[in-house]
Design a protein around this motif. Sequence first.
Motif, mmCIF file in Angstrom:
data_model
loop_
_atom_site.group_PDB
_atom_site.id
_atom_site.type_symbol
_atom_site.label_atom_id
_atom_site.label_comp_id
_atom_site.label_asym_id
_atom_site.label_seq_id
_atom_site.Cartn_x
_atom_site.Cartn_y
_atom_site.Cartn_z
ATOM 1 N N ARG A 182 43.573 46.707 26.719
ATOM 2 C CA ARG A 182 43.102 45.943 28.048
ATOM 3 C C ARG A 182 44.275 46.248 29.284
ATOM 4 N N ALA A 235 38.074 43.698 36.435
ATOM 5 C CA ALA A 235 38.490 42.729 35.201
ATOM 6 C C ALA A 235 37.786 43.372 33.824
ATOM 7 N N ILE A 293 44.169 41.297 38.959
ATOM 8 C CA ILE A 293 43.343 42.461 38.879
ATOM 9 C C ILE A 293 42.185 42.053 39.773
ATOM 10 N N MET A 352 48.026 38.301 35.381
ATOM 11 C CA MET A 352 47.557 39.583 35.400
ATOM 12 C C MET A 352 45.989 39.836 35.570
ATOM 13 N N ASP A 353 45.328 39.009 34.908
ATOM 14 C CA ASP A 353 44.064 38.743 35.182
ATOM 15 C C ASP A 353 43.728 38.734 36.508
ATOM 16 N N GLN A 362 45.329 43.928 31.521
ATOM 17 C CA GLN A 362 45.991 42.884 31.649
ATOM 18 C C GLN A 362 47.292 42.913 30.632
ATOM 19 N N LYS A 363 46.883 43.367 29.389
ATOM 20 C CA LYS A 363 47.984 43.217 28.264
ATOM 21 C C LYS A 363 48.982 44.368 28.724
ATOM 22 N N ARG A 383 49.272 37.349 30.918
ATOM 23 C CA ARG A 383 47.998 37.904 30.711
ATOM 24 C C ARG A 383 46.865 37.264 31.913
ATOM 25 N N ARG A 384 47.175 35.766 31.941
ATOM 26 C CA ARG A 384 46.459 35.194 32.967
ATOM 27 C C ARG A 384 46.708 35.545 34.383
#
Length: 244
Positions: free
Chosen positions: A5, A39, A25, A21-22, A7-8, A18-19
Amino acid sequence: MKSLRLQKFLAHAGLGSRRDMDNLIVAGGVKVNGKIAIAGQRISKDDIVTINNKKIKSSVWTSIPRVWIYNKPEGEIVSRNDPAGRKTSFDNLPKIKIGKWVSVGRLDFNTSGLLIFTTSGELANNLMHPRFNVQREYMVRTNDVLNDEELGSLKSGMYLVDGIGRFQSISFQRGGGNNVWYKVITLEGRNRFVRRMFEAINYQVTRLVRVRMGIINLPKTLSKGKGIELEKTEILKIKKIISE
């Protein structure tokens, strides 16, 4: 690993959690191969990821990240650059071709001891995240001996401007007069936390050294301003602990 993914990938590159980065995105701030990412999108090693037209590199495609243990001296900041021109811990890190070094938390200007750097932003975030209960151990020199009531207050909880703080443990080590040493263990990573706890009971910290974080100890033979790289077996142990 054929794909992962987005975000990872970004979190591993040290750009945030990760949150975070979510959210980036979803806001349209990331492109994959020139197109705005969506997403949940997955990418492969050959995809080109950019933010503000800057290509993002990450060592996530290698199975084991690098981890560097550094003995920070006093009088050094933990920042990639400093407008005031002060010496930074990043100046003493080995150069890497892919990705970048990410610091696992910071130590203030007058604090010395264990600093951990890694090429994995995700590993750094996990080591700092409260849910993994990673202990920080410090040697603290203060200006007088604490009484039992004061020791109890530090363990039961003190009111600070950013919430209640407490030490998991505090124990007398040696000294007397204005040269008294204590060992402190805490789960906290807040800014100047140990110093502020002692200030809350009207004591001054005259020297502060971090000697351990989780299962990583500051080697006694490691000179100030020097660092060593952890072996892969040690890194795998760390990853296992913070993934359980």
